[in-house]
Design an enzyme around this catalytic site. Structure first.
Site, PDB file in Angstrom:
ATOM      1  N   GLY A 241      25.110  53.875  24.370  1.00 10.51           N
ATOM      2  CA  GLY A 241      25.645  53.325  25.593  1.00 10.51           C
ATOM      3  C   GLY A 241      24.956  52.613  26.752  1.00 10.51           C
TER       4      GLY A 241
ATOM      5  CB  VAL B  75      26.950  48.824  25.338  1.00  9.74           C
ATOM      6  CG1 VAL B  75      28.387  48.320  25.746  1.00  9.74           C
ATOM      7  CG2 VAL B  75      27.185  49.253  23.956  1.00  9.74           C
ATOM      8  CG  HIS B  76      24.838  49.710  31.540  1.00  6.88           C
ATOM      9  ND1 HIS B  76      25.786  49.553  32.577  1.00  6.88           N
ATOM     10  CD2 HIS B  76      23.724  50.062  32.626  1.00  6.88           C
ATOM     11  CE1 HIS B  76      25.638  49.077  33.857  1.00  6.88           C
ATOM     12  NE2 HIS B  76      24.088  49.496  33.905  1.00  6.88           N
ATOM     13  CB  VAL B  77      21.126  46.677  28.955  1.00  7.34           C
ATOM     14  CG1 VAL B  77      20.165  45.562  28.988  1.00  7.34           C
ATOM     15  CG2 VAL B  77      20.358  47.896  29.532  1.00  7.34           C
TER      16      VAL B  77
ATOM     17  CB  ALA C  34      23.949  44.303  32.967  1.00  5.02           C
TER      18      ALA C  34
END
Length: 222
Positions: A166, A169-171, A174
């Site tokens: 997770g 994916v967030h990085v 961003a």
């Protein structure tokens, strides 16, 4: 006409400090944890000094990580409640990746991807906390049977992998959405950025303030 290049606050200082403390503890905890579960990654334990020291510090850095996230969750949970219109974003995620997010969904403060990540992190961290306590030697593990500890180990590892994926994916997202990282480093984004990526947040929270400033500016020039 309102100034779309105007800087608007996306994340305040307390939120940013909690976020970067969370990031620091995440890497320390995740890397040391990987070294415990995979023999080929044993050398990573040196991120916390020595393998022995890593085993001692791992649960403490994990606790700090959870506390940091709890501070963020207190501020963010209302904006991360899933609404009916959010599914439109998910159903058109291909268009989102093409940069057409503003055409496919009326996004508020956070989009559906960010909301799903938020609730995934909550579930993963709760499981990690409970199972971590069960496994924690020498403080609590002796109070549980071997079968319970084995189940806790399995759930702990599964949740940790889900958390790591997770965050990856967030990085990626961003970096993909230009301006997002600046919002968490410096705390601000432009009104233009908000209008494109979070149109409902722009329309409901930012635009009224910009229009108010514009009217005041016109009155001052009279």
């Amino acid at each position: 006409m309102v100034d779309l290049n105007r800087r608007v606050i996306r994340h305040n200082l307390k939120e940013r400090l909690s976020h970067w403390l969370l990031v620091l503890c995440f890497f320390m905890t995740a890397l040391s944890g990987l070294s415990f579960f995979f023999a080929d990654f044993a050398w990573i334990a040196e991120v916390l000094g020595t393998p022995q020291l890593a085993r001692v510090l791992h649960p403490f850095t994990g606790l700090v990580m959870i506390i940091a996230f709890a501070i963020l969750a207190k501020h963010y949970w209302r904006d991360n409640l899933i609404e009916k219109g959010d599914w439109q974003w998910l159903l058109n995620v291909v268009e989102v990746l093409k940069g057409n997010e503003h055409h496919v969904a009326d996004v508020g403060h956070y989009n559906m991807g960010q909301k799903l990540l938020f609730w995934t992190l909550i579930m993963a961290l709760v499981i990690l906390l409970v199972t971590g306590v069960i496994m924690w030697r020498p403080y609590f593990a002796e109070n549980f049977s071997i079968p319970v500890i084995r189940i806790a180990l399995l759930l702990h590892a599964t949740s940790a992998i889900a958390l790591i994926l997770g965050i990856m994916v967030h990085v990626y997202m961003a970096i993909w959405v230009k301006g997002s990282i600046r919002g968490m480093v410096e705390g601000w984004v432009t009104a233009r950025w908000a209008k494109k990526h979070h149109p409902r947040w722009f329309r409901e929270s930012i635009l009224p303030e910009l229009e108010k400033e514009h009217r005041q500016g016109k009155q001052e020039h009279k």
